[in-house]
Enzyme design. Sequence first.
Site, mmCIF file in Angstrom:
data_model
loop_
_atom_site.group_PDB
_atom_site.id
_atom_site.type_symbol
_atom_site.label_atom_id
_atom_site.label_comp_id
_atom_site.label_asym_id
_atom_site.label_seq_id
_atom_site.Cartn_x
_atom_site.Cartn_y
_atom_site.Cartn_z
ATOM 1 N N SER A 242 45.264 44.251 31.173
ATOM 2 C CA SER A 242 45.866 45.393 30.465
ATOM 3 C C SER A 242 47.384 45.402 30.609
ATOM 4 O O SER A 242 48.111 45.569 29.616
ATOM 5 C CB SER A 242 45.272 46.714 30.953
ATOM 6 O OG SER A 242 45.295 46.792 32.366
ATOM 7 N N HIS A 272 37.080 43.757 33.063
ATOM 8 C CA HIS A 272 38.283 44.504 33.472
ATOM 9 C C HIS A 272 37.883 45.983 33.610
ATOM 10 O O HIS A 272 36.939 46.296 34.313
ATOM 11 C CB HIS A 272 39.387 44.225 32.448
ATOM 12 C CG HIS A 272 40.768 44.666 32.835
ATOM 13 N ND1 HIS A 272 41.147 44.943 34.122
ATOM 14 C CD2 HIS A 272 41.883 44.891 32.074
ATOM 15 C CE1 HIS A 272 42.425 45.308 34.163
ATOM 16 N NE2 HIS A 272 42.888 45.290 32.918
ATOM 17 N N HIS A 319 37.286 39.883 42.574
ATOM 18 C CA HIS A 319 38.631 40.115 42.057
ATOM 19 C C HIS A 319 39.363 38.799 41.907
ATOM 20 O O HIS A 319 39.139 37.863 42.686
ATOM 21 C CB HIS A 319 39.446 41.051 42.974
ATOM 22 C CG HIS A 319 40.566 41.716 42.256
ATOM 23 N ND1 HIS A 319 41.812 41.138 42.135
ATOM 24 C CD2 HIS A 319 40.621 42.883 41.590
ATOM 25 C CE1 HIS A 319 42.581 41.945 41.426
ATOM 26 N NE2 HIS A 319 41.893 43.014 41.087
ATOM 27 N N ARG A 328 42.026 50.708 46.770
ATOM 28 C CA ARG A 328 41.738 51.782 45.808
ATOM 29 C C ARG A 328 40.273 52.208 45.954
ATOM 30 O O ARG A 328 39.919 53.370 45.783
ATOM 31 C CB ARG A 328 42.022 51.323 44.374
ATOM 32 C CG ARG A 328 43.479 50.928 44.151
ATOM 33 C CD ARG A 328 43.683 50.301 42.781
ATOM 34 N NE ARG A 328 42.926 49.075 42.637
ATOM 35 C CZ ARG A 328 42.861 48.361 41.520
ATOM 36 N NH1 ARG A 328 43.519 48.771 40.438
ATOM 37 N NH2 ARG A 328 42.154 47.243 41.470
ATOM 38 N N ASP A 374 36.513 49.687 40.689
ATOM 39 C CA ASP A 374 35.520 50.230 39.758
ATOM 40 C C ASP A 374 34.176 50.538 40.411
ATOM 41 O O ASP A 374 33.365 51.266 39.833
ATOM 42 C CB ASP A 374 35.310 49.245 38.601
ATOM 43 C CG ASP A 374 36.585 49.059 37.806
ATOM 44 O OD1 ASP A 374 37.250 50.072 37.525
ATOM 45 O OD2 ASP A 374 36.937 47.912 37.490
HETATM 46 N N1 NMX Z 1 29.078 38.988 40.462
HETATM 47 C C1 NMX Z 1 28.602 37.757 40.179
HETATM 48 N N2 NMX Z 1 29.358 36.667 40.045
HETATM 49 C C2 NMX Z 1 30.684 36.820 40.230
HETATM 50 C C3 NMX Z 1 31.261 38.056 40.571
HETATM 51 C C4 NMX Z 1 30.403 39.169 40.662
HETATM 52 N N3 NMX Z 1 30.861 40.401 40.911
HETATM 53 N N4 NMX Z 1 32.584 37.885 40.693
HETATM 54 C C5 NMX Z 1 32.841 36.589 40.437
HETATM 55 N N5 NMX Z 1 31.692 35.946 40.146
HETATM 56 C C6 NMX Z 1 31.521 34.563 39.723
HETATM 57 C C7 NMX Z 1 32.318 34.337 38.432
HETATM 58 O O1 NMX Z 1 31.599 34.824 37.292
HETATM 59 C C8 NMX Z 1 32.501 32.847 38.452
HETATM 60 O O2 NMX Z 1 31.286 32.255 38.040
HETATM 61 P P1 NMX Z 1 31.278 30.853 37.244
HETATM 62 O O3 NMX Z 1 31.840 29.854 38.203
HETATM 63 O O4 NMX Z 1 29.851 30.666 36.926
HETATM 64 O O5 NMX Z 1 32.137 31.063 36.051
HETATM 65 C C9 NMX Z 1 32.696 32.582 39.954
HETATM 66 O O6 NMX Z 1 32.118 33.691 40.646
HETATM 67 C C10 NMX Z 1 34.145 32.436 40.351
HETATM 68 O O7 NMX Z 1 34.848 33.589 39.914
HETATM 69 P P2 NMX Z 1 36.119 34.123 40.731
HETATM 70 O O8 NMX Z 1 37.145 33.051 40.687
HETATM 71 O O9 NMX Z 1 35.717 34.635 42.054
HETATM 72 O O10 NMX Z 1 36.542 35.391 39.872
HETATM 73 P P3 NMX Z 1 37.522 35.469 38.616
HETATM 74 O O11 NMX Z 1 38.922 35.544 39.130
HETATM 75 O O12 NMX Z 1 37.233 34.434 37.615
HETATM 76 O O13 NMX Z 1 37.102 36.884 37.977
HETATM 77 C C11 NMX Z 1 36.427 39.138 38.067
HETATM 78 C C12 NMX Z 1 37.401 38.094 38.592
HETATM 79 C C13 NMX Z 1 36.878 40.521 38.545
HETATM 80 C C14 NMX Z 1 36.465 39.122 36.531
HETATM 81 C C15 NMX Z 1 35.006 38.822 38.606
HETATM 82 O O14 NMX Z 1 34.969 38.952 40.009
HETATM 83 C C16 NMX Z 1 33.917 39.689 38.003
HETATM 84 O O15 NMX Z 1 33.401 39.346 36.928
HETATM 85 N N6 NMX Z 1 33.554 40.840 38.659
HETATM 86 C C17 NMX Z 1 32.608 41.752 38.105
HETATM 87 C C18 NMX Z 1 33.248 42.609 37.019
HETATM 88 C C19 NMX Z 1 34.238 43.567 37.622
HETATM 89 O O16 NMX Z 1 33.974 44.289 38.578
HETATM 90 N N7 NMX Z 1 35.429 43.642 37.007
HETATM 91 C C20 NMX Z 1 36.449 44.631 37.397
HETATM 92 C C21 NMX Z 1 37.670 44.048 38.094
HETATM 93 C C22 NMX Z 1 38.650 45.140 38.469
HETATM 94 N N8 NMX Z 1 39.208 45.800 37.280
HETATM 95 O O17 NMX Z 1 39.165 46.959 37.158
HETATM 96 O O18 NMX Z 1 39.708 45.119 36.369
HETATM 97 C C1 MLT Z 2 43.393 46.004 37.740
HETATM 98 O O1 MLT Z 2 43.571 47.091 38.284
HETATM 99 O O2 MLT Z 2 44.081 45.654 36.762
HETATM 100 C C2 MLT Z 2 42.255 45.144 38.188
HETATM 101 O O3 MLT Z 2 42.019 45.285 39.547
HETATM 102 C C3 MLT Z 2 42.332 43.731 37.728
HETATM 103 C C4 MLT Z 2 43.418 42.871 38.297
HETATM 104 O O4 MLT Z 2 44.309 43.287 39.012
HETATM 105 O O5 MLT Z 2 43.351 41.650 38.012
#
Ligand code: NMX
Ligand code: MLT
Length: 444
Positions: A242, A272, A319, A328, A374
């Site tokens: 964002s 996100h 994350h 947070r 979240d």
């Molecule tokens: N549950 C299951 N698998 C996960 C999760 C999770 N919560 N978090 C990461 N992974 C997986 C990810 O999908 C990836 O799989 P693959 O190799 O098959 O593609 C692997 O672990 C490596 O990912 P990371 O490098 O640890 O995470 P990345 O930096 O790519 O993504 C998020 C970060 C936040 C997108 C990821 O942790 C996620 O999808 N979390 C769940 C959704 C979430 O809570 N998002 C909110 C983040 C905060 N916000 O408000 O923005």
């Molecule tokens: C945010 O607040 O924007 C989320 O935690 C995602 C991030 O920092 O990558």
Amino acid sequence: MSILKEKLKSKIEAWRPRTSRLVKDYGNVKISDVTIEQAIGGARGVKCLTTDISYLDPLEGIRFRGYTIPEVLEKLPKVKAKDGEMPYVEGFFYLLLTGDIPSEKDAMDVAEEFKKRQHVPEYVFNVLRAMPIDSHPMVMFSAGILAMEKESVFVQKYNEGMNKMDYWDPYYEDGLNLLAKLPRIASFIYRLKYKNNDIIKANPDLDMGGNFAHMMGIRKPYDDVARLYFILHSDHESGNVSAHTGHLVASALSDIYYSISAMIDGLAGPLHGLANQEVLRWIQGVMDKMGGKVPSEEEMKKFVWDTLNSGQVIPGFGHAVLRKTDPRYMAQREFCLKHLKDDPIFKYVDVLFKVTPPILEKQGKAKNPWPNVDAQSGVIQWYYGLKEYDFYTVLFGIGRALGVVSNIIWDRALGYPIERPKSVTTAMLEDFAGITEKELQTAK
Ligand code: NMX
Ligand code: MLT
């Protein structure tokens, strides 16, 4: 000129030589290398953005202008302390924009500025009313913001012809005009969509958090919940989707309305900001299966594994930068422990907090097994009666706009140029890697 604008102007003038000197005298100093994995993998960890509004340390979490969350909550003026325990959002915005802790007078001055600017033109409500009622609230929020683009002071001044060094001024005007209106637009969407169009008028005597709670139709201490929520979600340095989207769109000199509408669109993805809605949806699914009973740790482990084994993510965990529990999350957990520790949904979240990180560690994919902001935010909203969980990301959006508007004003003040990273082709990456034509043919 308002206290805030006067202060900001002097800060900008003092800061500009630092940025100019870095570019002019140290422009060739290297701060990051980029690997093939980073070029394909979402530029993770590539240092190529600059912001002074907030900084995210992977182990410590966010600092806003150098202050941790507990410091922010403690140091900012609570203008009417008897009214609640949270600082006013307007004082926090002063901190984001200037880097200084405001006095009570400074915070009240911003509150007055917001009050002067909070009127939303009727045509915005007509646009929202014309949309299908089953549109997602983030679509309506983005559209409502974009509909106001014709009000942009920047566009008017730009068309008249203005000096580049002064761009920050109309961006400031647009930014404050927009921020002051967001609670009204958001609460209008909520009441239109979920409360039979029973709209509650603004109360011009209230601060941002107080007025939002009033217009939502939710009693105290929801005003304090709103203040905490907007502050916590405001900024997370500038690489998240964002914040980066807002910065990118504004770098083309698209005005604040275009930029913040785009920012909202980026926030609306389930990886996100939409994760806060997904957490509640996931918990509701578990609740249905459990007939409302709070699962034991063993039962919860099974739900977590089932989700992972079906190829889905556990919303609210993981994350891209953080490598510990999000502060947070902890700030909201403390709030829950104080105000709603016996709430059944809080108990679900609490069991999840215990069982999920070891499971994610065991699965071995997520680099950060800990909960993010979240995982804990929806439960507070639910407790205070906001059960329409597809609205939760709109709340995140109001908060995030505080940080992104601050960033964009400073981007213009420091003359940051249009953003334009370079892309390469897959063949070029293979070339960098030293993969030969022969190897490629054999791999086919
Ligand atoms: N549950 C299951 N698998 C996960 C999760 C999770 N919560 N978090 C990461 N992974 C997986 C990810 O999908 C990836 O799989 P693959 O190799 O098959 O593609 C692997 O672990 C490596 O990912 P990371 O490098 O640890 O995470 P990345 O930096 O790519 O993504 C998020 C970060 C936040 C997108 C990821 O942790 C996620 O999808 N979390 C769940 C959704 C979430 O809570 N998002 C909110 C983040 C905060 N916000 O408000 O923005
Ligand atoms: C945010 O607040 O924007 C989320 O935690 C995602 C991030 O920092 O990558």
